[in-house]
Design an enzyme around this catalytic site. Structure first.
Site, mmCIF file in Angstrom:
data_model
loop_
_atom_site.group_PDB
_atom_site.id
_atom_site.type_symbol
_atom_site.label_atom_id
_atom_site.label_comp_id
_atom_site.label_asym_id
_atom_site.label_seq_id
_atom_site.Cartn_x
_atom_site.Cartn_y
_atom_site.Cartn_z
ATOM 1 C CB THR A 113 -1.627 -33.812 -3.705
ATOM 2 O OG1 THR A 113 -2.490 -33.544 -2.612
ATOM 3 C CG2 THR A 113 -0.216 -33.900 -3.210
ATOM 4 N NE ARG A 142 -7.077 -30.480 5.209
ATOM 5 C CZ ARG A 142 -6.661 -31.009 4.062
ATOM 6 N NH1 ARG A 142 -5.712 -30.414 3.373
ATOM 7 N NH2 ARG A 142 -7.194 -32.126 3.608
ATOM 8 C CG ASP A 191 -3.299 -36.852 1.933
ATOM 9 O OD1 ASP A 191 -3.901 -35.796 1.667
ATOM 10 O OD2 ASP A 191 -2.795 -37.581 1.066
ATOM 11 C CB THR A 219 -3.546 -36.589 -5.631
ATOM 12 O OG1 THR A 219 -4.320 -35.392 -5.802
ATOM 13 C CG2 THR A 219 -3.874 -37.557 -6.769
ATOM 14 N N GLY A 220 -6.022 -36.405 -3.479
ATOM 15 C CA GLY A 220 -7.465 -36.519 -3.325
ATOM 16 C C GLY A 220 -7.935 -35.979 -1.988
ATOM 17 N N GLY A 230 -7.894 -35.581 1.428
ATOM 18 C CA GLY A 230 -6.844 -35.870 2.389
ATOM 19 C C GLY A 230 -7.292 -36.533 3.669
#
Length: 379
Positions: A232, A260, A263, A282-283, A285
């Protein structure tokens, strides 16, 4: 009826007084339970600050050329400069984070806007969220396929003061009504993201559900784009008036299921901002959603008096412990910041008087551009 918000506007009436009293009471109880006096909130520092991220994940220096690394650093630097220029000219934190994230959305190297990844059907579905710490207002949008800059739509939703979260055709209709820049879905097509999309199917040995199948003769000609940001993008900022804001935008996971939602557009998971702290994540989700990462960090800072660094580190260690990975950027009203990640690396940067008004940029876990630029791992 307008949505209730918790305001910390120093120039107007305090809204959400009951919630403020409740938070103060909970904070006092928590402090006594820990054997501490209620912590004093540090006064805001006068210097404006912006912190950005361009994604976290498996980022290894040996996977990119010098030219590729230079191009990525330039993109991070440009976004940081765009946001900081707003702050230096006396602009608001909200204007600054929007400017920074729009720059990343317009850069095809980052997984947001123009550089968004494809889903399992070969479609780019984008999402974003925005939160203004001065008022406590929030806005988000998801399942976008024609909005050039999702972060601006998220802000417009926030400013509507009616709804917080819009998705799909309704969100795009609202963008059209507001005169935002709409594009044909082909605008988001990039060669490197398409090859990542097809390579993903090859790795899983599953048939491509996209409209174009990759032939065996084409596979050898695919580039290795594993160094490119897959997470992100986001920004947090503190303006000269002491107010905070957060903006987060993404194309999501490569080859995600159609529909889908991650987050990023979920307030409290990938984004948070209040009077005292701003967080963007970020990562992975799904793990951020389960943990409620952004609000988890904010609650620890607000109720327990933890620094952004301490709260962020605890969140990322817990993230790693449950099997996720990623990173967060956090900034509080005292100007204390952290860039904490539990993945191999995180594209990141910040700018303030402390950096001499020149962006400080980092990518790898071996770099440290601020005292609380932290790579964490389980013992």
């Amino acid at each position: 009826m307008p949505s209730p918000t918790l305001s910390c506007d120093k120039g107007g009436k305090e809204r959400g007084g009951l919630l403020s009293l409740l938070l103060a009471k909970v904070s006092s109880i928590a402090s006594r339970a820990l054997g501490k006096r209620p912590s004093k909130r540090p006064a805001p520092r006068p210097w404006p600050t912006i912190v950005i991220h361009g994604g976290a994940g498996t980022i290894r220096k040996e996977k990119m050329t010098c030219a590729e690394e230079k191009e990525l650093r330039a993109g991070l630097c440009q976004a940081t400069e765009r946001g900081y220029a707003v702050l230096r000219s006396g602009g608001t934190a909200a204007d600054a984070v929007e400017a920074a994230v729009r720059a990343l959305e317009d850069n095809p190297l980052f997984n947001a806007g123009k550089g968004a990844v494809f889903n399992a059907k070969g479609v780019n579905q984008l999402e974003a969220s925005f939160m203004d710490g001065r008022t406590g207002a929030a806005g988000a949008a998801t399942l976008l396929t024609t909005v050039r800059n999702p972060i601006t739509l998220a802000r417009r939703v926030m400013e509507s003061n009616r709804h917080v979260f819009l998705g799909g055709a309704g969100a795009e209709d609202y963008a059209r009504d507001k005169g935002l820049d709409l594009v044909h879905p082909s605008y988001f097509w990039t060669k490197h993201r398409w090859e990542q999309h097809e390579r993903g199917f090859l790795r899983s040995d599953s048939a491509s559900t996209s409209s174009t199948r990759v032939e065996s003769s084409e596979r050898d000609g695919m580039g290795d784009y594993s160094h490119l940001p897959m997470g992100t993008v986001g920004a947090v900022a503190l303006d000269a008036a002491g107010y905070l804001a957060t903006a987060t935008s993404t194309g999501g996971m490569s080859n995600k299921w159609d529909g889908r939602i991650g987050d990023t557009p979920i307030i409290g998971a990938g984004t948070w901002a209040d009077c005292h702290i701003a967080v963007s994540g970020t990562g992975a989700g799904e793990y951020f959603i389960r943990q409620g990462t952004a609000q988890y960090i904010a609650l620890r800072a607000n109720l327990l008096g933890e620094t952004p660094a301490a709260a962020g580190e605890l969140a990322m260690l817990e993230m790693k412990r449950i099997g996720g990975d990623g990173g967060v950027i956090c900034l509080d009203s005292a100007g204390r910041l952290t860039m904490t990640f539990c993945s191999d690396g995180m594209y990141r940067g910040y700018c303030s008087a402390q950096t001499g008004h020149i962006p400080a940029i980092a990518i790898f876990n071996t770099e440290k551009i601020a005292p609380d630029d932290n790579h964490v791992s389980l013992p």
